[in-house]
Scaffold this active site. Structure first.
Site, PDB file in Angstrom:
ATOM      1  N   LYS A 107       0.807  -1.214   0.000  1.00 34.75           N
ATOM      2  CA  LYS A 107       0.000   0.000   0.000  1.00 34.75           C
ATOM      3  C   LYS A 107       0.843   1.268   0.000  1.00 34.75           C
ATOM      4  O   LYS A 107       0.447   2.305  -0.501  1.00 34.75           O
ATOM      5  CB  LYS A 107      -0.940  -0.012   1.223  1.00 34.75           C
ATOM      6  N   ALA A 275      -8.955   0.989   9.158  1.00 34.06           N
ATOM      7  CA  ALA A 275     -10.407   1.156   9.073  1.00 34.06           C
ATOM      8  C   ALA A 275     -11.117  -0.117   8.628  1.00 34.06           C
ATOM      9  O   ALA A 275     -12.332  -0.221   8.799  1.00 34.06           O
ATOM     10  CB  ALA A 275     -10.760   2.292   8.133  1.00 34.06           C
ATOM     11  N   PHE A 303     -10.060   4.422   4.330  1.00 36.29           N
ATOM     12  CA  PHE A 303     -10.762   3.751   3.237  1.00 36.29           C
ATOM     13  C   PHE A 303     -12.031   4.504   2.829  1.00 36.29           C
ATOM     14  O   PHE A 303     -12.108   5.732   2.972  1.00 36.29           O
ATOM     15  CB  PHE A 303     -11.028   2.290   3.568  1.00 36.29           C
ATOM     16  N   PHE A 383      -6.427  13.978 -12.318  1.00 35.53           N
ATOM     17  CA  PHE A 383      -5.179  13.537 -12.943  1.00 35.53           C
ATOM     18  C   PHE A 383      -5.055  14.206 -14.310  1.00 35.53           C
ATOM     19  O   PHE A 383      -6.054  14.630 -14.900  1.00 35.53           O
ATOM     20  CB  PHE A 383      -5.172  12.009 -13.111  1.00 35.53           C
ATOM     21  N   TRP A 411      -2.257  17.790  -5.905  1.00 34.43           N
ATOM     22  CA  TRP A 411      -1.063  16.956  -6.075  1.00 34.43           C
ATOM     23  C   TRP A 411       0.003  17.714  -6.853  1.00 34.43           C
ATOM     24  O   TRP A 411       1.184  17.682  -6.500  1.00 34.43           O
ATOM     25  CB  TRP A 411      -1.429  15.655  -6.804  1.00 34.43           C
TER      26      TRP A 411
END
Length: 558
Positions: A107, A275, A303, A383, A411
């Protein structure tokens, strides 16, 4: 197009001394217990002195059901906190500490990404201030005292066959899920079956994150039920006289940690329960401290909203008396395409039809958050491959729910990319329309609490469990634990217990495999489907590529 990696961006950060970050919130230098120049814990006396101050606005960041394409919930939490500061609000963020297991597994870490990160990223994702090590030590001290008590005569008549307390470590290790301990003869104790969970699934972790101060921590630790006598009477950590020593090991870990974002805004990072197998929220102490010091506090729950948000509302807010003012649901075009049936190899190709189909997942999360009376806004973590047509499809869908969808580019752009989102969050929070309510009352029978979550949040027809499991629910009620909330442990990838069932499935049932009492944390863990409380490593774990270069810098962490 070439982008700098998260770790390269973090290393280039212009970090300020942690005292300057604390001063933004009015925290004096003498209230800090510093770990070098960039990390600090907040002293317990200072935290206790804040209790009569009014609270700021509380904003929860949650997300659609996660996919391998990524949603960027933590990144959005950081970006929104920076965005709120950018528009003139005194804001702080509250995150969980990352676990080493996922960092070295598949992850990755949990410090955000791109230009929306918390720093020092490498420290936060590895040993940080040692909180997880203290939790692991306190948990395993209790484990050792259980077997030691049995070895030296077992004055409490604890039945070795009914010991429920397992051991923990902060690493993914499937070989330790089920073990036999105390082999090797009389000197080593009485052999019995046991096992390991990952530290973030430990009840001690949950207790640390729900405790309000050191005294409450010790009370909760003492209430831990470690097993039962042959007459099925509970034996607690207090009976074993373990609560005092466990509290000593946790006396520093309970203090909230303060760091900063790339834009030098305050971030509290404290506690880290998963979670999908625990309640998935950062510590009550960190959140309450931030609420006393900031105008806006942005926190996340792990999550998707079916797990993290439900537990944030029904467990953390219930126990801490918190009332959120707004919620942000994070979605990406890529993840919605996957919920719409698109494979990972085709995510960069425009596919409005797949986005539209995948929006069923977002729609259910919107309805679910609405059931708690918390107004929401959707953050589209955009994105570069997302097309205008795909983004517009999300906006139209959300408008039908009376919800605004805001494209965000944090981002790549930091706070500039969340300025619009920040203004919308302020608009919602200041409007005062939140009418927070819990999903179920304390008085509801335990099995009905599970059924209520399954039907109203997961879209299931019902829950099922064999006679032994159902009997355990009744036994816990007979023992006086019927008023506790339930903490659902299930896959994070689907509303169902089948991780491959994407979108918003209906007509399924939720199989309950077992129920575990967390008397100190004050909830019951309901284990559903095939969820594991000790993860395993993937075929090619991240640990294979993490190393030090010739200059002593960590490589491969991101």
């Amino acid at each position: 197009m070439t982008f700098a990696s998260d770790i390269e961006i973090a290393r280039a950060a212009d970090m300020k001394p942690i005292g300057e970050i604390a001063a933004k919130l009015g925290i004096p230098e003498d209230a800090l217990e510093q770990f070098g120049k960039s990390k600090a814990k907040i002293g317990a006396d200072f935290v206790a002195g804040l209790k009569n101050r009014p609270n700021g606005k509380l904003v929860l960041v949650t997300a659609i059901s996660p996919t391998p394409a990524g949603e960027g919930k933590t990144t959005t939490t950081v970006g929104l906190g920076d965005g709120l500061n950018r528009i003139g609000k005194r804001a702080a963020i509250c995150l969980r500490e990352p676990s080493l297991g996922p960092c070295f597994g598949v992850k990755g870490g949990a410090a955000g990404g791109g230009y929306a990160q918390v720093v020092p990223m490498e420290d936060i994702n590895l040993h940080f201030t040692g909180d997880f090590h203290a939790i692991t030590a306190a948990h395993n001290l209790l484990s050792a005292m259980i077997d030691n008590h049995i070895h030296w005569g077992n004055g409490l008549a604890l039945d070795p066959r009914r010991v429920t307390w397992r051991r923990v470590m902060d690493m993914n290790d499937r070989a330790l899920r089920e073990i036999v301990c105390a082999l090797g003869g009389v000197a080593n104790g009485f052999p019995r079956e046991g096992g390991f969970d990952i530290t973030v699934a430990s009840e001690v972790m949950a207790i640390l994150c729900l405790a309000t101060d050191l005294a409450d921590l010790r009370r909760r630790l003492g209430n831990i039920v470690v097993g039962y006598t042959r007459e099925k009477q509970p034996v607690t950590a207090r009976d074993l006289k373990a609560d005092g020593a466990m509290t000593v090991l946790l006396k520093d870990a309970i203090k909230p940690n303060l760091v900063q974002t790339l834009e030098n805004n305050p971030a509290f990072i404290h506690g880290g329960p998963f979670a999908n197998i625990a309640h998935g929220c950062n510590s009550v102490m960190a959140t309450q401290t931030a609420l006393k010091l900031a105008d806006y506090v942005v926190t996340e729950a792990g999550f998707g909203a079916d797990l993290g948000a439900e537990k944030f509302f029904d467990i953390k807010c219930r126990k801490a008396g918190l009332k959120p003012d707004a919620a942000v649901i994070v979605a990406t075009v890529r993840a919605l395409k996957m919920h719409g049936g698109v494979g990972r190899d085709a995510l960069t190709q425009e596919n409005v039809a797949a986005v539209t189909k995948g929006l069923e997942n977002l729609g259910r999360h919107l309805r679910n958050v609405g059931q708690f009376g918390v107004p929401a806004v959707v953050a589209i973590n955009r994105f570069v491959t997302d097309t205008d047509a795909e983004v517009e499809a999300i906006g139209r869908y959300c408008a039908d729910y009376g919800v605004v969808a805001v494209p965000c580019t944090h981002w790549a752009d930091g706070s500039k990319g969340t300025e619009t989102l920040a203004r919308k969050v302020v608009e919602i929070a200041e409007a005062g329309t939140a009418q927070f309510r819990l999903l179920y009352d304390d008085s509801m029978p335990l099995w009905e609490k599970v059924r209520t979550i399954a039907r109203t949040i997961y879209g299931a027809d019902d829950v099922i469990g064999d006679k032994v499991v159902r009997n355990h629910f009744r036994q816990y009620e007979d023992m006086g634990y019927g008023r506790l909330p339930v903490c659902m442990a299930k896959t994070q990838y689907s509303f169902s217990t089948d991780p491959n069932l994407k979108g918003a499935p209906t007509g399924h049932v939720v199989p309950v495999r077992e129920v575990r009492l967390a008397a100190g944390a004050e909830f019951l863990v309901v284990v559903c489907g095939e969820i594991m409380t000790m993860p395993g490593l993937p075929r090619h774990p991240s640990a294979e590529i993490i190393e030090m270069d010739a200059d002593g810098r960590i490589q491969g962490l991101f």
